[in-house]
Design an enzyme around this catalytic site. Structure first.
Site, short mmCIF file in Angstrom:
data_model
loop_
_atom_site.label_atom_id
_atom_site.label_comp_id
_atom_site.label_asym_id
_atom_site.label_seq_id
_atom_site.Cartn_x
_atom_site.Cartn_y
_atom_site.Cartn_z
N TYR A 102 0.83 -12.98 20.44
CA TYR A 102 0.72 -13.47 21.87
C TYR A 102 -0.57 -13.18 22.41
CZ TYR A 102 1.11 -14.19 26.86
OH TYR A 102 1.14 -14.67 28.06
N GLU A 190 -3.21 -19.22 27.88
CA GLU A 190 -2.19 -18.56 26.98
C GLU A 190 -1.93 -19.24 25.58
OE1 GLU A 190 1.93 -17.21 28.57
OE2 GLU A 190 2.48 -19.31 27.28
#
Length: 378
Positions: A102, A190
């Protein structure tokens, strides 16, 4: 403002962030052509909606042949994800994944800086990781006058990788992602997951970006992506009328003057066991027309069972609000209970105007809230 995955990937690609091959489609026939065009045995069929949780909802499927592409394309294009209809899908080449990570930039209000979050737990909800295993998330505050130079990007890349090739690739992605975050006035950039492939390549196979609405006037490229939801259309219309309005999931409609009082009113509703249907600040004007428009806005929400009006009369005069309410219900037919609390300038006059009418008049905030919550449950 939110963007679809394919739009975020378009932006990422323009900044040199590696993404997998993909084609946007609107029908099952388009999906078959995309499958042929990608010239790969296995593809991923992904719903494109402005919502998370697509995988859990069945909006992401692996297809290994044309028949499966058609089947999954048809089924996904006929579904809704969190009440949002799926009108387009992305056909993406499937990559051989070795590990998932992530990576995300967002704004940290406490430090008044950009914050970078990294985790080896990619591909799952980062909120779940943060609440259940916060030690698995690495956080780095980015100094605004330093940014993301080479030395810092490489230093941070070593958090996840040890091999020089992987570190260098990660550092380039971090620099590019920070650059797009700053230059496009984003509030979130993101990649989840950023995958390391069997071929030792780092690829963003998902992408998410949200942008600061207040900066869209100077981001014409980003503004062109805007696809407002029904709720956003309502909020935009309310803003044009001079309201601050945010739709929520409850059944108690709120009309308040002043943002602070509006927040306190919603807190009181929750305290007494109810759920607010909205945040609505009508501002400091004494114009009765605003009260009329505010009531129409609240009553257009079919989930609203009761309306709570909480007015503190400073600039706003309570008698003007009362007159606005009386006028509104000459034009609006509704049997929904309306609880009104007026205090401040001309409060007695305002309350007297509403007595012996269809309105329920309360003198204190606690009394008004209890009446509203009770009405919503009954």
């Amino acid at each position: 403002m939110k963007t679809h995955e394919y739009q975020a990937k378009q932006i990422f690609s323009s900044y040199g962030i590696p993404v997998e091959k993909h084609i946007l489609c609107f029908t099952a026939e388009d999906a078959v052509k995309a499958y042929d065009g990608l010239d790969t045995e296995t593809v991923v069929v992904k719903a494109q909606v402005l919502s998370g949780g697509r995988g859990k909802a069945g909006g992401v499927k692996l297809a290994r042949n044309k028949e499966e592409v058609v089947f999954y394309a048809d089924s996904i294009l006929s579904m809704k994800i969190k009440e949002l209809p799926v009108k387009k899908i992305l056909i993406s080449e499937a990559v051989q994944i070795d590990s998932e990570y992530y990576v995300g930039f967002t704004i940290d209000r406490n430090s008044k800086s950009v914050i970078l979050m990294l985790s080896r737990e990619g591909g799952v909800d980062i909120e779940t990781v943060a609440s259940e295993t916060p030690e698995k998330i690495y956080r780095f505050t980015i100094e605004p006058f330093v940014g993301m130079p080479d030395y810092l990007a490489k230093k941070i890349a070593f958090t996840l990788f040890k091999e020089s090739t992987q570190v260098n690739s990660m550092a380039k992605i971090l620099k590019s992602l920070y650059q797009v975050f700053i230059e496009k006035d984003a509030s979130l950039a993101e990649i989840n997951p950023l995958v390391l492939t069997k071929e030792n390549r780092l690829v963003a196979i998902d992408a998410k970006m949200t942008f600061d609405d207040n900066a869209l006037y100077r981001q014409t490229e980003i503004l062109a992506f805007f696809e407002p939801t029904e709720d956003e259309k309502i909020e935009s219309s309310a803003k044009e009328k001079g309201f601050s309005f945010v739709k929520m999931d409850g059944d108690i409609g709120c009309m308040v003057n002043g943002a602070g009082l509006a927040m306190a009113t919603m807190d009181m509703i929750k305290l007494y066991g109810g759920n607010p249907a909205n945040f609505l600040d009508i501002g400091g004007s004494s114009n009765p027309d605003k009260v009329i428009e505010g009531m129409r806005l609240l009553l257009n929400d079919k989930r609203v069972k009761v309306v709570l009006i909480n007015i503190f009369g400073g600039i706003t005069r309570c008698d003007d609000v009362a007159n606005g309410l009386l006028t509104a219900f000459q034009k609006i037919e509704s049997d929904i209970p309306v609880i009104v609390r007026l205090t401040g300038t001309n409060e007695k006059k305002g309350r007297d105007l509403l007595r012996n009418t269809r309105f329920i008049v309360a003198e204190t905030m606690g009394e008004a809230t209890r009446l509203a919550v009770g009405s919503s449950k009954n």
